[in-house]
Design an enzyme around this catalytic site. Sequence first.
Site, PDB file in Angstrom:
ATOM      1  N   THR A 366       0.575  -1.485   0.381  1.00  0.00           N
ATOM      2  CA  THR A 366      -0.360  -0.422   0.088  1.00  0.00           C
ATOM      3  C   THR A 366       1.178   1.174  -0.015  1.00  0.00           C
ATOM      4  O   THR A 366       2.221   1.042   0.129  1.00  0.00           O
ATOM      5  CB  THR A 366      -0.976   0.072   0.927  1.00  0.00           C
ATOM      6  OG1 THR A 366      -1.349  -0.486   0.785  1.00  0.00           O
ATOM      7  CG2 THR A 366      -1.423   1.288   1.584  1.00  0.00           C
ATOM      8  N   ASN A 386      -3.797  -4.025  -1.599  1.00  0.00           N
ATOM      9  CA  ASN A 386      -4.132  -4.558  -0.376  1.00  0.00           C
ATOM     10  C   ASN A 386      -2.477  -5.890  -0.862  1.00  0.00           C
ATOM     11  O   ASN A 386      -1.482  -4.595   0.025  1.00  0.00           O
ATOM     12  CB  ASN A 386      -5.236  -5.858  -0.436  1.00  0.00           C
ATOM     13  CG  ASN A 386      -5.347  -6.439   0.831  1.00  0.00           C
ATOM     14  OD1 ASN A 386      -5.070  -5.494   2.062  1.00  0.00           O
ATOM     15  ND2 ASN A 386      -6.041  -7.477   0.806  1.00  0.00           N
ATOM     16  N   ASP A 408     -10.243  -7.943   2.093  1.00  0.00           N
ATOM     17  CA  ASP A 408     -10.593  -6.783   3.464  1.00  0.00           C
ATOM     18  C   ASP A 408     -12.058  -7.494   3.632  1.00  0.00           C
ATOM     19  O   ASP A 408     -12.581  -6.903   4.783  1.00  0.00           O
ATOM     20  CB  ASP A 408     -10.325  -5.294   3.208  1.00  0.00           C
ATOM     21  CG  ASP A 408      -9.184  -5.777   2.683  1.00  0.00           C
ATOM     22  OD1 ASP A 408      -8.456  -5.985   3.443  1.00  0.00           O
ATOM     23  OD2 ASP A 408      -8.780  -3.701   2.307  1.00  0.00           O
ATOM     24  N   SER A 437     -11.730  -0.718   4.574  1.00  0.00           N
ATOM     25  CA  SER A 437     -10.739  -0.625   4.756  1.00  0.00           C
ATOM     26  C   SER A 437      -9.758   0.177   6.591  1.00  0.00           C
ATOM     27  O   SER A 437     -10.897   0.325   7.061  1.00  0.00           O
ATOM     28  CB  SER A 437     -10.534   0.557   3.979  1.00  0.00           C
ATOM     29  OG  SER A 437      -8.841   1.365   3.530  1.00  0.00           O
ATOM     30  N   GLY A 458      -1.540  -1.735   6.607  1.00  0.00           N
ATOM     31  CA  GLY A 458      -2.786  -2.591   6.954  1.00  0.00           C
ATOM     32  C   GLY A 458      -3.130  -2.044   8.344  1.00  0.00           C
ATOM     33  O   GLY A 458      -3.347  -1.116   8.580  1.00  0.00           O
TER      34      GLY A 458
HETATM   35  O1  DON Z   1      -7.627  -1.527   2.856  1.00  0.00           O
HETATM   36  C1  DON Z   1      -7.197  -1.987   3.933  1.00  0.00           C
HETATM   37  O2  DON Z   1      -7.038  -1.062   5.226  1.00  0.00           O
HETATM   38  C2  DON Z   1      -5.874  -2.488   3.176  1.00  0.00           C
HETATM   39  N1  DON Z   1      -5.942  -2.957   1.989  1.00  0.00           N
HETATM   40  C3  DON Z   1      -4.418  -1.758   3.578  1.00  0.00           C
HETATM   41  C4  DON Z   1      -3.516  -3.016   3.308  1.00  0.00           C
HETATM   42  C5  DON Z   1      -2.633  -2.169   3.198  1.00  0.00           C
HETATM   43  O3  DON Z   1      -1.856  -0.709   3.565  1.00  0.00           O
HETATM   44  C6  DON Z   1      -0.940  -2.741   3.357  1.00  0.00           C
HETATM   45  N2  DON Z   1       0.308  -2.433   3.925  1.00  0.00           N
HETATM   46  N3  DON Z   1       0.864  -2.035   4.652  1.00  0.00           N
END
Ligand code: DON
Length: 555
Positions: A366, A386, A408, A437, A458
């Site tokens: 991300t 993702n 998600d 998200s 995440g």
């Molecule tokens: O929308 C979300 O919350 C996740 N798909 C974000 C994923 C993410 O940040 C992975 N990262 N380091």
Amino acid sequence: MSAVFNCLKAPLWSLFFALLICLPVQANQSAIASAHPLATSAGIKVLEQGGNAFDAAITVSAVLGVVEPYSSAFGGGGFWLLHRESDQKQVMIDGREKAPLAAHKDMYLDASGNVIANASINGPLSAGIPGTPAALVHLAENYALLPLQQTLAPAIVLAEQGFEVGEFYQKMAGWRLQALRDSFSASEIFLQDDDVPETGYRVRQPDLAKTLRHLAEKGFDGFYRGEVAERLLKGVRDNGGIWTEKDLSGYQVIERPPVVFNYNNKKIISAALPSSGGVVMAQIFNILSAYDFKNLSQVKQKHLVIEAMRRAYQQRAKYLGDSDFVTLNLEKLTSKFHAGRLAEDIDLNRASLSKGLVSAAEGRDTTHFSIIDNEGNRVAATLSINYPFGSGFVPEGTGVLLNDEMDDFSASPGVPNVYGLVGSQANAIEPGKRMLSSMSPTFVESDKGIAILGTPGGSRIITMVTQAILAMEDSLDPKQWVDLPRFHHQYLPDQVEYESGALTAEEIKQLTAMGHQLQQVDNPFGNMQAIYLDKKTGKVSAASDSRGIGAAQVK
Ligand code: DON
């Protein structure tokens, strides 16, 4: 004066405070902080060509989609939080992926009702309908000054000429090697002889360049209808996916009012549902507001922040989902009264218990960028596919790497996703629904200045942004916020994860004695990109997280 008037209509707090923070801002400088030096410099060039912050946002998003394929891509989605200085409009552009119309609640369950491992992570069945191309078109048509041909040009050149593989790329490709090998086109583009490329290998994406030309020339129809759409559908459907023509042609960007709340003389503007970021952060800060936070000892402050995180993430798991599908009382959920109820059973000397334990996984991809131009227009945008390299799948002839954002959703109540997050019916899969998200592009406004920030990570995104906002109490240097060692609690699993340096030896001792389960993690949290505008001097500073390879530039 109309700008001030518009701004005052939104918040209902004290008139004086609102007037101070709503006065139009004169930024003497512009700045961009992004996760890749090529994206930052391309964005700066567009500003020099007469583009505004929204033009630069298109360019930065597009270049990141080319040079950071492990983080964001044209087969992904995101949230672009905008502030337009001329009329003080603040809006979140929701370009989040949507579940295909043929998706259903049990699509990742086997005959016994158990979640099928990796089904929502690898391959085209894990991909939601992409939102990023539509969002860039929306930005170009409604906010930018330059034509899409001009703002997409740097990404097209980089897709054609290629970029060099470095250590971080190798790490991410190694992590997703099998998924990339499973897709013929992904392997051809992102691997070297079906293996992790050597340092300096050039990743060239001629098919993607062609796709981007279609987008630049025809706008929405260049991606979601016609030739490109046909190839996307064929690739997905030939390989077990369920997308239809209607999914693509019916994709819509949505403009949503951001979540706005105040904490300690700061106005915080953050992501609205389907991101949980703004709601969860409002709950955390509202809980903190119920205490005399500043006068607590350092360890009690950390304990209280952890307890607030635990409760807000419990609410996320229980109530939150796409607000177009779920009826939610957002006013109540983000009220100080509700936070007071949540805080009722906090013991300042003792950790509470989150019931049940599940395991969390790392977030490693991300991307986020922050932009301000010298008119005072601003963008905070967090984009994603993702997992690193998303689903690992590229439909042949398109160069478009697809997301695996379907993970998600809550595949089954109480069963954690790759980030260890659990959910309820509110975030169950439904046709056309957006998955919940954590991405939290955020503005913070006070009488002193304006911050623009966000990060990948995440489930930890929200707590990272929270800690950066708390750090603003002590320092107005964005470098301090982005490099701050961090800790995190997300209700389940019932543990505090922390980076080295986030807690002192004494704090570890005392928090353990209070009953917290502490878990030091080796992998760094996030890749924050932040900008600060000092209202008095007009001086802009920008910082890119030392954990990543990004670059911040002030002009
Ligand atoms: O929308 C979300 O919350 C996740 N798909 C974000 C994923 C993410 O940040 C992975 N990262 N380091």
